[in-house]
Motif scaffolding. Structure first.
Motif, PDB file in Angstrom:
ATOM      1  N   ARG A  48       0.791  -1.234   0.000  1.00 42.61           N
ATOM      2  CA  ARG A  48       0.000   0.000   0.000  1.00 42.61           C
ATOM      3  C   ARG A  48       0.826   1.289   0.000  1.00 42.61           C
ATOM      4  NH1 ARG A  48      -5.028  -0.414  -1.543  1.00 42.61           N
ATOM      5  NH2 ARG A  48      -5.303   1.540  -0.461  1.00 42.61           N
ATOM      6  N   ARG A  49       2.080   1.231   0.390  1.00 39.66           N
ATOM      7  CA  ARG A  49       2.981   2.385   0.444  1.00 39.66           C
ATOM      8  C   ARG A  49       2.468   3.544   1.296  1.00 39.66           C
ATOM      9  NH1 ARG A  49       6.813   4.056  -4.051  1.00 39.66           N
ATOM     10  NH2 ARG A  49       7.013   5.441  -2.319  1.00 39.66           N
ATOM     11  N   PRO A  50       2.103   3.309   2.551  1.00 40.36           N
ATOM     12  CA  PRO A  50       1.702   4.446   3.384  1.00 40.36           C
ATOM     13  C   PRO A  50       2.916   5.313   3.709  1.00 40.36           C
ATOM     14  CG  PRO A  50       1.852   2.477   4.715  1.00 40.36           C
ATOM     15  CD  PRO A  50       2.083   2.059   3.280  1.00 40.36           C
ATOM     16  N   PHE A  51       2.748   6.608   3.599  1.00 39.87           N
ATOM     17  CA  PHE A  51       3.815   7.578   3.899  1.00 39.87           C
ATOM     18  C   PHE A  51       5.054   7.359   3.035  1.00 39.87           C
ATOM     19  CE2 PHE A  51       1.551   6.671   7.913  1.00 39.87           C
ATOM     20  CZ  PHE A  51       0.871   7.878   8.022  1.00 39.87           C
ATOM     21  N   GLY A  52       4.889   6.766   1.859  1.00 35.75           N
ATOM     22  CA  GLY A  52       6.010   6.556   0.954  1.00 35.75           C
ATOM     23  C   GLY A  52       6.927   5.407   1.343  1.00 35.75           C
ATOM     24  N   ILE A  53       6.484   4.578   2.283  1.00 36.58           N
ATOM     25  CA  ILE A  53       7.284   3.427   2.711  1.00 36.58           C
ATOM     26  C   ILE A  53       6.818   2.211   1.927  1.00 36.58           C
ATOM     27  CG2 ILE A  53       7.889   1.937   4.655  1.00 36.58           C
ATOM     28  CD1 ILE A  53       7.186   4.301   6.479  1.00 36.58           C
ATOM     29  N   GLY A  54       7.750   1.431   1.411  1.00 37.36           N
ATOM     30  CA  GLY A  54       7.406   0.220   0.682  1.00 37.36           C
ATOM     31  C   GLY A  54       7.651   0.383  -0.806  1.00 37.36           C
ATOM     32  N   ILE A  55       7.397  -0.710  -1.545  1.00 40.76           N
ATOM     33  CA  ILE A  55       7.682  -0.687  -2.976  1.00 40.76           C
ATOM     34  C   ILE A  55       6.433  -0.611  -3.827  1.00 40.76           C
ATOM     35  CG2 ILE A  55       9.859  -1.908  -2.730  1.00 40.76           C
ATOM     36  CD1 ILE A  55       8.463  -4.459  -3.560  1.00 40.76           C
ATOM     37  N   GLY A  56       5.253  -0.741  -3.224  1.00 36.28           N
ATOM     38  CA  GLY A  56       4.018  -0.629  -3.974  1.00 36.28           C
ATOM     39  C   GLY A  56       3.633  -1.894  -4.721  1.00 36.28           C
ATOM     40  N   LEU A  57       4.315  -2.975  -4.507  1.00 38.15           N
ATOM     41  CA  LEU A  57       3.993  -4.253  -5.125  1.00 38.15           C
ATOM     42  C   LEU A  57       3.649  -5.260  -4.040  1.00 38.15           C
ATOM     43  CD1 LEU A  57       6.988  -4.454  -7.609  1.00 38.15           C
ATOM     44  CD2 LEU A  57       4.648  -3.815  -8.150  1.00 38.15           C
ATOM     45  N   ILE A  58       2.880  -6.264  -4.412  1.00 32.62           N
ATOM     46  CA  ILE A  58       2.584  -7.309  -3.442  1.00 32.62           C
ATOM     47  C   ILE A  58       3.838  -8.151  -3.272  1.00 32.62           C
ATOM     48  CG2 ILE A  58       1.186  -9.317  -2.907  1.00 32.62           C
ATOM     49  CD1 ILE A  58      -1.076  -8.031  -4.433  1.00 32.62           C
ATOM     50  N   CYS A  59       4.516  -7.899  -2.196  1.00 36.00           N
ATOM     51  CA  CYS A  59       5.763  -8.588  -1.874  1.00 36.00           C
ATOM     52  C   CYS A  59       5.545  -9.243  -0.518  1.00 36.00           C
ATOM     53  CB  CYS A  59       6.902  -7.574  -1.826  1.00 36.00           C
ATOM     54  SG  CYS A  59       8.481  -8.280  -1.452  1.00 36.00           S
ATOM     55  N   VAL A  60       5.188 -10.508  -0.527  1.00 35.93           N
ATOM     56  CA  VAL A  60       4.808 -11.202   0.700  1.00 35.93           C
ATOM     57  C   VAL A  60       6.014 -11.314   1.624  1.00 35.93           C
ATOM     58  CG1 VAL A  60       3.890 -13.327   1.673  1.00 35.93           C
ATOM     59  CG2 VAL A  60       3.001 -12.466  -0.493  1.00 35.93           C
ATOM     60  N   GLN A  61       5.846 -10.781   2.817  1.00 34.81           N
ATOM     61  CA  GLN A  61       6.884 -10.856   3.838  1.00 34.81           C
ATOM     62  C   GLN A  61       6.645 -12.100   4.675  1.00 34.81           C
ATOM     63  OE1 GLN A  61       9.351  -8.317   4.073  1.00 34.81           O
ATOM     64  NE2 GLN A  61       8.408  -7.897   2.120  1.00 34.81           N
ATOM     65  N   GLY A  62       7.692 -12.786   5.005  1.00 33.76           N
ATOM     66  CA  GLY A  62       7.565 -13.995   5.810  1.00 33.76           C
ATOM     67  C   GLY A  62       8.360 -13.884   7.088  1.00 33.76           C
ATOM     68  N   THR A  63       8.312 -14.916   7.853  1.00 33.53           N
ATOM     69  CA  THR A  63       9.047 -14.932   9.105  1.00 33.53           C
ATOM     70  C   THR A  63       9.978 -16.140   9.133  1.00 33.53           C
ATOM     71  OG1 THR A  63       8.846 -14.846  11.509  1.00 33.53           O
ATOM     72  CG2 THR A  63       7.280 -16.236  10.350  1.00 33.53           C
ATOM     73  N   SER A  64      10.948 -16.057   9.976  1.00 41.13           N
ATOM     74  CA  SER A  64      11.857 -17.178  10.191  1.00 41.13           C
ATOM     75  C   SER A  64      12.179 -17.214  11.675  1.00 41.13           C
ATOM     76  CB  SER A  64      13.132 -17.011   9.368  1.00 41.13           C
ATOM     77  OG  SER A  64      13.914 -15.972   9.897  1.00 41.13           O
ATOM     78  N   PHE A  65      13.043 -18.119  12.050  1.00 38.77           N
ATOM     79  CA  PHE A  65      13.421 -18.195  13.447  1.00 38.77           C
ATOM     80  C   PHE A  65      14.742 -17.490  13.699  1.00 38.77           C
ATOM     81  CE2 PHE A  65      10.347 -21.623  13.077  1.00 38.77           C
ATOM     82  CZ  PHE A  65       9.555 -21.328  14.159  1.00 38.77           C
ATOM     83  N   ALA A  66      15.152 -16.614  12.788  1.00 38.18           N
ATOM     84  CA  ALA A  66      16.385 -15.858  12.970  1.00 38.18           C
ATOM     85  C   ALA A  66      16.263 -14.854  14.116  1.00 38.18           C
ATOM     86  CB  ALA A  66      16.748 -15.138  11.680  1.00 38.18           C
ATOM     87  N   PHE A  67      15.047 -14.464  14.451  1.00 39.13           N
ATOM     88  CA  PHE A  67      14.853 -13.495  15.527  1.00 39.13           C
ATOM     89  C   PHE A  67      15.021 -14.117  16.912  1.00 39.13           C
ATOM     90  CE2 PHE A  67      10.723 -15.428  14.961  1.00 39.13           C
ATOM     91  CZ  PHE A  67      10.216 -15.508  16.239  1.00 39.13           C
ATOM     92  N   LEU A  68      15.067 -15.430  16.991  1.00 40.23           N
ATOM     93  CA  LEU A  68      15.137 -16.072  18.298  1.00 40.23           C
ATOM     94  C   LEU A  68      16.405 -15.738  19.073  1.00 40.23           C
ATOM     95  CD1 LEU A  68      13.598 -19.606  17.784  1.00 40.23           C
ATOM     96  CD2 LEU A  68      12.628 -17.637  18.936  1.00 40.23           C
ATOM     97  N   SER A  69      17.526 -15.576  18.376  1.00 41.35           N
ATOM     98  CA  SER A  69      18.753 -15.229  19.098  1.00 41.35           C
ATOM     99  C   SER A  69      18.630 -13.854  19.746  1.00 41.35           C
ATOM    100  CB  SER A  69      19.951 -15.286  18.163  1.00 41.35           C
ATOM    101  OG  SER A  69      19.802 -14.373  17.100  1.00 41.35           O
ATOM    102  N   SER A  70      17.995 -12.922  19.070  1.00 42.44           N
ATOM    103  CA  SER A  70      17.780 -11.591  19.657  1.00 42.44           C
ATOM    104  C   SER A  70      16.823 -11.657  20.835  1.00 42.44           C
ATOM    105  CB  SER A  70      17.218 -10.635  18.605  1.00 42.44           C
ATOM    106  OG  SER A  70      18.087 -10.530  17.525  1.00 42.44           O
ATOM    107  N   VAL A  71      15.775 -12.450  20.696  1.00 48.58           N
ATOM    108  CA  VAL A  71      14.813 -12.597  21.785  1.00 48.58           C
ATOM    109  C   VAL A  71      15.475 -13.251  23.000  1.00 48.58           C
ATOM    110  CG1 VAL A  71      12.694 -13.798  22.486  1.00 48.58           C
ATOM    111  CG2 VAL A  71      12.791 -12.640  20.290  1.00 48.58           C
ATOM    112  N   LEU A  72      16.267 -14.273  22.746  1.00 50.94           N
ATOM    113  CA  LEU A  72      16.958 -14.931  23.864  1.00 50.94           C
ATOM    114  C   LEU A  72      17.956 -13.998  24.535  1.00 50.94           C
ATOM    115  CD1 LEU A  72      17.565 -18.503  22.436  1.00 50.94           C
ATOM    116  CD2 LEU A  72      15.987 -17.825  24.252  1.00 50.94           C
TER     117      LEU A  72
END
Length: 66
Positions: free
Chosen positions: A28-52
């Motif tokens: 949707r590009r609110p406030f000019g952020i983003g690329i304006g295309l449907i670019c599906v963002q996903g998640t991984s478990f890479a954030f677990l080290s930061s959480v730990l």
């Protein structure tokens, strides 16, 4: 490790929810952020080290990260 046994499903749900919000922002590009295309963002478990690391700091234990 941190005693988050019953909270793990909530962490996973929140990461998937944030991925959905990120996909909306990319498309949707609110406030000019983003690329304006449907670019599906996903998640991984890479954030677990930061959480730990943050959890160990919050509990006052040695996280091994300096």
């Amino acid at each position: 490790m941190l005693g988050l046994g019953e909270h793990i499903p909530y962490l996973i749900s929140m990461s998937l929810m944030v991925s959905g919000v990120d996909t909306f922002i990319q498309a949707r590009r609110p406030f000019g952020i983003g690329i304006g295309l449907i670019c599906v963002q996903g998640t991984s478990f890479a954030f677990l080290s930061s959480v730990l690391a943050a959890g160990f700091v919050a509990k006052g234990k040695d996280s091994g990260c300096y």
